[in-house]
Design a protein around this motif. Sequence first.
Motif, mmCIF file in Angstrom:
data_model
loop_
_atom_site.group_PDB
_atom_site.id
_atom_site.type_symbol
_atom_site.label_atom_id
_atom_site.label_comp_id
_atom_site.label_asym_id
_atom_site.label_seq_id
_atom_site.Cartn_x
_atom_site.Cartn_y
_atom_site.Cartn_z
ATOM 1 N N GLU A 124 5.485 -4.670 7.403
ATOM 2 C CA GLU A 124 6.567 -3.682 7.438
ATOM 3 C C GLU A 124 6.054 -2.326 6.985
ATOM 4 N N LEU A 125 6.632 -1.288 7.562
ATOM 5 C CA LEU A 125 6.350 0.086 7.148
ATOM 6 C C LEU A 125 7.633 0.725 6.662
ATOM 7 N N ALA A 126 7.481 1.645 5.714
ATOM 8 C CA ALA A 126 8.618 2.444 5.265
ATOM 9 C C ALA A 126 8.113 3.852 4.988
ATOM 10 N N LEU A 149 5.515 13.647 7.752
ATOM 11 C CA LEU A 149 5.653 12.518 8.672
ATOM 12 C C LEU A 149 6.878 12.770 9.540
ATOM 13 N N ASN A 150 6.615 13.247 10.736
ATOM 14 C CA ASN A 150 7.706 13.617 11.640
ATOM 15 C C ASN A 150 8.029 12.530 12.650
ATOM 16 N N PHE A 184 0.878 -1.175 0.000
ATOM 17 C CA PHE A 184 0.000 0.000 0.000
ATOM 18 C C PHE A 184 0.910 1.218 0.000
ATOM 19 N N LYS A 185 0.672 2.152 -0.943
ATOM 20 C CA LYS A 185 1.481 3.373 -0.991
ATOM 21 C C LYS A 185 0.561 4.579 -1.132
ATOM 22 N N LEU A 216 6.139 9.881 1.296
ATOM 23 C CA LEU A 216 5.625 8.600 0.822
ATOM 24 C C LEU A 216 5.519 7.639 1.993
ATOM 25 N N PHE A 217 4.310 7.124 2.188
ATOM 26 C CA PHE A 217 4.043 6.139 3.232
ATOM 27 C C PHE A 217 3.817 4.809 2.532
ATOM 28 N N LYS A 218 4.523 3.771 2.980
ATOM 29 C CA LYS A 218 4.409 2.466 2.342
ATOM 30 C C LYS A 218 4.259 1.397 3.418
ATOM 31 N N ALA A 219 3.194 0.599 3.294
ATOM 32 C CA ALA A 219 2.975 -0.539 4.186
ATOM 33 C C ALA A 219 2.992 -1.801 3.335
#
Length: 178
Positions: A159-161, A117-118, A109-110, A166-169
């Motif tokens: 996992e999250l990145a 995002l702090n 998911f992106k 950009l938020f990626k799960a």
Amino acid sequence: RQSARLKKLTEDLVEASKASTGNIAVHAERTNVNVLIAQAAGEYEERLREHALKPVLEFKLPEAYIWADGRLLWRVLDNLLNNICKYSLEHTRVYVQTQAQDGCLTVTFKNISREPLNVSASELMERFVRGDASRNTEGSGLGLSIARSLTELMGGSFELAIDGDLFKAQISFPLMND
């Protein structure tokens, strides 16, 4: 409104506790992830449209079967899509992709975050941590923690990145062979 919010928080706390301790029955069966994702995207179609978000579904495998509990996997997808609706920058695309990788099915998911995002990806996975600094949206900060616990309870990984905005799960499960 406040009592409804407290009720939801209590339910989330109980679910988070059960999920993290493994006190939820898992009824795993052969599950087509592509079908479940398409259904979830359909359920969220109106909310995504309200937030001017365009879903882009990419199924790199025509048939993507894993061994999972459909009800629990639905909750994982629901938590991720709910976060996307709450925290994404309007007028952007949201990507959901399935692909085979090293004998696993990986669902990615992106989305682009509305607010900077702090916090780190590991901090976001902690309970009660929320990605919006202003804390002006509804939520308990338990969604990602619950999603991770449920995924792991079914034998998957979560996992999250974060890369800038950009938020990626990613969730991964062993791919079933036909």
